[in-house]
Motif scaffolding. Structure first.
Motif, PDB file in Angstrom:
ATOM      1  N   LEU A 152       5.949  -4.395   4.313  1.00 21.67           N
ATOM      2  CA  LEU A 152       4.903  -3.698   3.561  1.00 21.67           C
ATOM      3  C   LEU A 152       4.975  -4.037   2.079  1.00 21.67           C
ATOM      4  O   LEU A 152       3.943  -4.230   1.422  1.00 21.67           O
ATOM      5  N   TYR A 153       6.178  -4.126   1.539  1.00 21.17           N
ATOM      6  CA  TYR A 153       6.322  -4.460   0.122  1.00 21.17           C
ATOM      7  C   TYR A 153       5.891  -5.897  -0.144  1.00 21.17           C
ATOM      8  O   TYR A 153       5.220  -6.187  -1.153  1.00 21.17           O
ATOM      9  N   SER A 154       6.251  -6.807   0.746  1.00 18.52           N
ATOM     10  CA  SER A 154       5.861  -8.215   0.563  1.00 18.52           C
ATOM     11  C   SER A 154       4.346  -8.370   0.605  1.00 18.52           C
ATOM     12  O   SER A 154       3.756  -9.099  -0.214  1.00 18.52           O
ATOM     13  N   LYS A 155       3.695  -7.686   1.545  1.00 18.42           N
ATOM     14  CA  LYS A 155       2.231  -7.759   1.632  1.00 18.42           C
ATOM     15  C   LYS A 155       1.576  -7.151   0.393  1.00 18.42           C
ATOM     16  O   LYS A 155       0.579  -7.681  -0.114  1.00 18.42           O
ATOM     17  N   ALA A 156       2.134  -6.042  -0.085  1.00 13.31           N
ATOM     18  CA  ALA A 156       1.558  -5.422  -1.273  1.00 13.31           C
ATOM     19  C   ALA A 156       1.708  -6.316  -2.495  1.00 13.31           C
ATOM     20  O   ALA A 156       0.774  -6.437  -3.304  1.00 13.31           O
ATOM     21  N   GLN A 157       2.847  -7.005  -2.621  1.00 12.75           N
ATOM     22  CA  GLN A 157       3.044  -7.901  -3.749  1.00 12.75           C
ATOM     23  C   GLN A 157       2.131  -9.114  -3.649  1.00 12.75           C
ATOM     24  O   GLN A 157       1.574  -9.578  -4.658  1.00 12.75           O
ATOM     25  N   ALA A 158       1.972  -9.652  -2.443  1.00  9.39           N
ATOM     26  CA  ALA A 158       1.072 -10.802  -2.268  1.00  9.39           C
ATOM     27  C   ALA A 158      -0.369 -10.418  -2.583  1.00  9.39           C
ATOM     28  O   ALA A 158      -1.112 -11.175  -3.226  1.00  9.39           O
ATOM     29  N   ASN A 159      -0.797  -9.248  -2.150  1.00 10.87           N
ATOM     30  CA  ASN A 159      -2.145  -8.787  -2.430  1.00 10.87           C
ATOM     31  C   ASN A 159      -2.346  -8.545  -3.921  1.00 10.87           C
ATOM     32  O   ASN A 159      -3.418  -8.779  -4.467  1.00 10.87           O
ATOM     33  N   TRP A 160      -1.304  -8.071  -4.603  1.00  7.52           N
ATOM     34  CA  TRP A 160      -1.381  -7.843  -6.041  1.00  7.52           C
ATOM     35  C   TRP A 160      -1.568  -9.149  -6.801  1.00  7.52           C
ATOM     36  O   TRP A 160      -2.299  -9.210  -7.798  1.00  7.52           O
ATOM     37  N   SER A 161      -0.929 -10.188  -6.317  1.00  6.90           N
ATOM     38  CA  SER A 161      -1.117 -11.508  -6.939  1.00  6.90           C
ATOM     39  C   SER A 161      -2.549 -11.978  -6.796  1.00  6.90           C
ATOM     40  O   SER A 161      -3.119 -12.586  -7.712  1.00  6.90           O
ATOM     41  N   GLU A 162      -3.175 -11.691  -5.646  1.00  7.99           N
ATOM     42  CA  GLU A 162      -4.570 -12.065  -5.438  1.00  7.99           C
ATOM     43  C   GLU A 162      -5.497 -11.251  -6.336  1.00  7.99           C
ATOM     44  O   GLU A 162      -6.482 -11.784  -6.867  1.00  7.99           O
ATOM     45  N   VAL A 163      -5.166 -10.002  -6.533  1.00  5.08           N
ATOM     46  CA  VAL A 163      -6.024  -9.157  -7.374  1.00  5.08           C
ATOM     47  C   VAL A 163      -5.990  -9.616  -8.819  1.00  5.08           C
ATOM     48  O   VAL A 163      -7.007  -9.572  -9.531  1.00  5.08           O
ATOM     49  N   LEU A 164      -4.862 -10.107  -9.277  1.00  4.62           N
ATOM     50  CA  LEU A 164      -4.709 -10.494 -10.680  1.00  4.62           C
ATOM     51  C   LEU A 164      -5.258 -11.875 -10.986  1.00  4.62           C
ATOM     52  O   LEU A 164      -5.274 -12.281 -12.151  1.00  4.62           O
ATOM     53  N   LYS A 165      -5.683 -12.628  -9.966  1.00  8.96           N
ATOM     54  CA  LYS A 165      -6.212 -13.967 -10.209  1.00  8.96           C
ATOM     55  C   LYS A 165      -7.501 -13.884 -11.025  1.00  8.96           C
ATOM     56  O   LYS A 165      -8.407 -13.113 -10.697  1.00  8.96           O
ATOM     57  N   PRO A 166      -7.630 -14.673 -12.093  1.00 10.12           N
ATOM     58  CA  PRO A 166      -8.838 -14.614 -12.930  1.00 10.12           C
ATOM     59  C   PRO A 166     -10.015 -15.320 -12.259  1.00 10.12           C
ATOM     60  O   PRO A 166     -10.058 -16.544 -12.178  1.00 10.12           O
ATOM     61  N   THR A 167     -10.951 -14.611 -11.739  1.00 10.02           N
ATOM     62  CA  THR A 167     -12.162 -15.146 -11.130  1.00 10.02           C
ATOM     63  C   THR A 167     -13.362 -14.479 -11.767  1.00 10.02           C
ATOM     64  O   THR A 167     -13.336 -13.272 -12.046  1.00 10.02           O
ATOM     65  N   CYS A 168     -14.424 -15.269 -12.029  1.00 10.71           N
ATOM     66  CA  CYS A 168     -15.646 -14.746 -12.621  1.00 10.71           C
ATOM     67  C   CYS A 168     -16.730 -14.676 -11.560  1.00 10.71           C
ATOM     68  O   CYS A 168     -16.770 -15.506 -10.630  1.00 10.71           O
ATOM     69  N   PRO A 169     -17.648 -13.733 -11.675  1.00 17.13           N
ATOM     70  CA  PRO A 169     -18.710 -13.620 -10.676  1.00 17.13           C
ATOM     71  C   PRO A 169     -19.676 -14.790 -10.773  1.00 17.13           C
ATOM     72  O   PRO A 169     -19.867 -15.389 -11.837  1.00 17.13           O
ATOM     73  N   SER A 170     -20.261 -15.167  -9.663  1.00 16.91           N
ATOM     74  CA  SER A 170     -21.233 -16.267  -9.637  1.00 16.91           C
ATOM     75  C   SER A 170     -22.519 -15.829 -10.328  1.00 16.91           C
ATOM     76  O   SER A 170     -22.739 -14.665 -10.614  1.00 16.91           O
ATOM     77  N   GLU A 171     -23.370 -16.798 -10.601  1.00 15.26           N
ATOM     78  CA  GLU A 171     -24.596 -16.481 -11.302  1.00 15.26           C
ATOM     79  C   GLU A 171     -25.517 -15.592 -10.487  1.00 15.26           C
ATOM     80  O   GLU A 171     -26.298 -14.826 -11.033  1.00 15.26           O
ATOM     81  N   THR A 172     -25.420 -15.712  -9.163  1.00 20.26           N
ATOM     82  CA  THR A 172     -26.304 -14.919  -8.300  1.00 20.26           C
ATOM     83  C   THR A 172     -25.795 -13.518  -8.087  1.00 20.26           C
ATOM     84  O   THR A 172     -26.522 -12.621  -7.697  1.00 20.26           O
TER      85      THR A 172
END
Length: 598
Positions: free
Chosen positions: A98-118
C-alpha cells in the motif's frame, strides 16, 4: 477523533516533526480548521493554471500525509528489524505494498503536465482535485491499515478468558457474602431476633464506603489520587461515628482521637511528611524544609535524627507491652521479647551510623550499615520460624482458643514488624505509631459497639462491618503515608531492597522489595485482624447455637476483610475491561489491577 491521531495532528498544525513512535493519521477535519492550511500561494498543481482553495488545501493536506506516511514507514522498518515478535509477515507485506502504490501514485500526481488546448480549465481542475483525493485516500488507506495491524498485535484481548476471570471473581464475592450471612444465622439465638436495627444500618454504610471507593477506580485521575480518596472515605466514617455518638449522648475520646488521626494522615499524604528522606538534611521540595526555614537547618537536622529514635522507643515499649499481654507461653514470650529488643537496638544502631550528630569511624559506619540490617532480618526470620514450629509441634496447653490465637498473632506481628520498620527507614517508626493508634481506636470503638448492641447478652456474635471497613481503609492510607505510589511500577521504593546489601540478587532483593511494598498494606493489617475481633472472647450464652463466639467472630472478621478486598478487585477487573483501549491502560489501569489482584 481517536487519541492515536492527536499527536500527529497537533504536530502538523504547529509545523514541528512528527513523533517517531506515533502511528496516527493527521485528522482532516481538525487540520482544515487551521487558516494556514488554506493559504493559496501556488499557481497550480502543474504551474499552468491557478487552483481554487479546495484544490490548494488538498495539495497541502496530501503533502502532510506524505510526510506522515514516510514517518510511519520509517517506524515500521525499525520496529520490524529490532522487535523479537514483530508483525505478521503476510499482513506487513500488504501494508508495504500500500505504501509503495501510494508513493508511486504521488510521483504521477507531481508530474508537470499542462492541459491541452481543447480541454477546459474547469475540467482540468476537476481532474486535479480527483487525483489529489485519490492520493489522500491512498495514504489514508496505508495509515489505517497499519493502525489496524498494530491494534491487532498490541491490543489483542481474549474476551472469553477475561469474562471467565471476572465470573470467578463475582462467584467469589457471592460465596463470601453467603458464608457471612450463614454465620450470622448460625450464631443467632433461637428465641430472639438478631438486632438488625443496629446491624443493617452499619452494614449499609460500610457497603456504601466500599462501593464508592471501588467505583472511583474507573477513572485514572481517581487512581492517581487513591490515597486522598481513601483517606476522605475513612474520615467520612469517623465523622459519621462522631455525629451518631454525639446525637445519642455517648461520645468517647477514642472517636475524637481517630478523627484527629485521620486529619493528620491527610496532611501526611498531601505534603509527603512521612516519605523516605535519603539523607540527614531535608531537600528543598520536601515539606520539612518549611520548618527548616523557620527554625534553622541545625534544628531541622537534629530533629530529623532524634525524632525517629524517640518514635522507635515508643513503638518498642508498646510492642513489649503487647507481648506481655498477648503471648501466654513462657518460652515463646521470652524469646520474642529478647528478639524484639535486639532488633530495635540494631535498627537504632543503623540510624545512628547514618547520623551526622555522632562521630563514627569508617569501620563502625560500615558495620552499622551492612551488618545491623542483616541481623534484623535474621532475627525476624528466626522468630517467624520459631513461632510457626511452636504452634505446630508444641504440646497442647489449657489456654482458651482466643488466647492461643492472640498469642500466635502477636508472635507473628513481632516477627515481621522489625524487618518492615527497617525497610521503611526513619519514617517507619512514625508510621507504626499511626498504625498502632488507629488500631487501638478501632478496637475500642468495636468494644463500644458490642456494649451498645448488648451482643454478649443476646448471645449473638455479629462483627461490626464499619470497624473492618475502617481497618481496610486505614491499611490503604498507611501505604501512601510511606511514600509509595500504587498505580505505577516506577513508584516502588527500589532503594529499600538494598538496605544492608550492596550487591544485587534477584530473589533476595525481590523478597525485600515485596516486604517493603506490602508490609503496611497487607502483612501487618491481616496479622492484626484477630485483635479487631478480640472483644468477643467471652463464651456465648446458652441460647446461642455456637459454643465459642471467638471462632465465629474471627471467621467473620477475616471474611469481611476478604470480601472488601474481593469487591475492590472485582470492580478493578471490570474497570480494566472497560478501559482496555484506554491510552493509560498499560501505564495505570493494568498495574493497579496487578497490585489489587495480589
Amino acid at each position: 477523533m481517536q487519541q492515536l491521531d492527536f499527536a500527529v495532528t497537533v504536530s502538523a498544525l504547529l509545523g514541528i516533526p512528527f513523533p517517531f513512535g506515533s502511528i496516527g493519521r493527521v485528522n482532516p477535519e481538525l487540520y482544515a480548521l487551521s487558516a494556514g492550511t488554506w493559504d493559496n500561494q501556488r499557481t497550480g498543481i502543474n504551474a499552468c493554471t491557478p487552483q481554487d482553495d479546495l484544490v490548494a488545501w488538498k495539495m497541502r493536506y496530501a503533502e502532510v500525509l506524505c510526510v506522515n506516511s514516510w514517518q510511519v514507514k520509517r517506524y515500521i522498518d525499525q520496529y520490524s528489524g529490532s522487535s523479537i515478535i514483530g508483525f505478521s509477515a503476510e499482513y506487513l507485506h500488504h501494508v508495504e505494498e500500500l505504501y509503495s502504490k501510494a508513493q508511486a501514485n504521488w510521483s504521477e500526481v507531481l508530474k508537470p503536465t499542462c492541459p491541452s488546448e481543447t480541454a477546459k480549465g474547469e475540467e482540468f481542475k476537476e481532474s486535479a482535485s480527483s487525483a489529489l483525493q485519490l492520493q489522500i485516500d491512498a495514504y489514508s488507506s496505508f495509515l489505517e491499515s497499519f493502525a489496524k495491524l498494530a491494534r491487532s498485535a498490541w491490543t489483542e484481548f481474549d474476551l472469553w478468558l477475561m469474562g471467565t476471570g471476572l465470573l470467578l471473581m463475582i462467584l467469589s464475592v457471592i460465596t463470601q457474602a453467603y458464608i457471612l450471612v450463614r454465620l450470622n444465622a448460625v450464631c443467632q439465638p433461637s428465641d430472639q431476633e438478631c438486632p438488625s436495627s443496629r446491624i443493617i444500618p452499619k452494614l449499609s454504610f460500610a457497603f456504601t464506603l466500599v462501593t464508592i471507593r471501588a467505583a472511583s477506580l474507573l477513572s485514572n485521575s481517581y487512581i492517581l489520587a487513591e490515597g486522598r480518596v481513601t483517606n476522605f472515605l475513612l474520615a467520612t466514617s469517623c465523622i459519621a461515628g462522631v455525629w451518631s455518638s454525639a446525637t445519642n449522648g455517648n461520645f468517647t475520646i477514642e472517636e475524637f482521637i481517630f478523627l484527629l488521626l485521620n486529619i493528620f494522615a491527610r496532611f501526611g499524604i498531601e505534603l509527603g511528611m512521612s516519605k523516605q528522606i535519603a539523607g540527614p538534611t531535608a531537600t528543598k521540595d520536601h515539606p520539612v524544609s518549611i520548618i527548616c526555614d523557620i527554625f534553622g537547618s541545625s534544628f531541622c537536622n537534629v530533629s530529623m535524627d532524634i525524632f525517629p529514635i524517640i518514635s522507635l522507643a515508643m513503638v518498642t515499649c508498646i510492642v513489649l507491652k503487647l507481648i506481655a499481654y498477648a503471648v501466654h507461653q513462657r518460652f515463646l514470650k521470652y524469646f520474642i521479647i529478647c528478639g524484639t529488643i535486639l532488633s530495635y537496638a540494631f535498627i537504632a544502631n543503623y540510624w545512628a551510623s547514618e547520623s551526622t550528630l555522632l562521630s563514627h569511624t569508617k569501620a563502625v559506619q560500615e558495620i552499622g550499615r551492612s551488618l545491623a540490617p542483616r541481623f534484623v532480618y535474621a532475627i525476624g526470620g528466626l522468630s517467624l520460624v520459631i513461632s510457626v514450629l511452636w504452634r505446630l509441634f508444641a504440646p497442647v496447653d489449657s489456654l482458651k482458643f482466643n488466647k492461643r490465637i492472640t498469642s500466635l498473632s502477636a508472635a507473628m506481628l513481632c516477627s515481621w514488624s522489625p524487618t518492615i520498620l527497617m525497610l521503611l527507614g526513619r519514617q517507619g517508626a512514625f508510621v507504626a505509631l499511626i498504625c498502632i493508634t488507629g488500631a487501638w481506636c478501632i478496637i475500642m470503638l468495636q468494644q463500644k459497639y458490642q456494649k451498645d448492641s448488648k451482643l454478649d447478652i443476646t448471645g449473638s456474635c455479629v462483627a461490626n462491618p464499619v470497624s473492618v471497613t475502617q481497618w481496610s481503609l486505614l491499611a490503604v492510607c498507611l501505604f501512601y503515608l510511606t511514600g509509595h505510589w500504587w498505580c505505577t511500577f516506577d513508584g516502588l521504593r527500589y532503594g529499600a531492597a538494598f538496605i544492608g546489601f550492596d550487591n544485587f540478587h534477584i530473589i533476595r532483593q525481590g523478597f525485600l522489595l515485596s516486604i517493603d511494598t506490602f508490609g503496611v498494606s497487607h502483612i501487618l493489617p491481616v496479622l492484626s485482624l484477630p485483635f479487631v475481633a478480640i472483644h468477643c472472647y467471652n463464651t456465648a450464652s446458652k441460647k446461642s447455637k455456637v459454643k465459642d463466639v471467638t471462632i465465629n467472630i474471627l471467621i467473620q472478621v477475616h471474611l469481611m476483610y476478604g470480601l472488601i478486598t474481593a469487591i475492590t478487585t472485582t470492580v478493578t477487573i471490570v474497570c480494566v475491561t472497560i478501559q482496555r483501549r484506554h491510552l493509560m491502560v498499560w501505564g495505570l489501569f493494568a498495574p493497579k489491577y496487578v497490585f489489587d489482584a495480589i
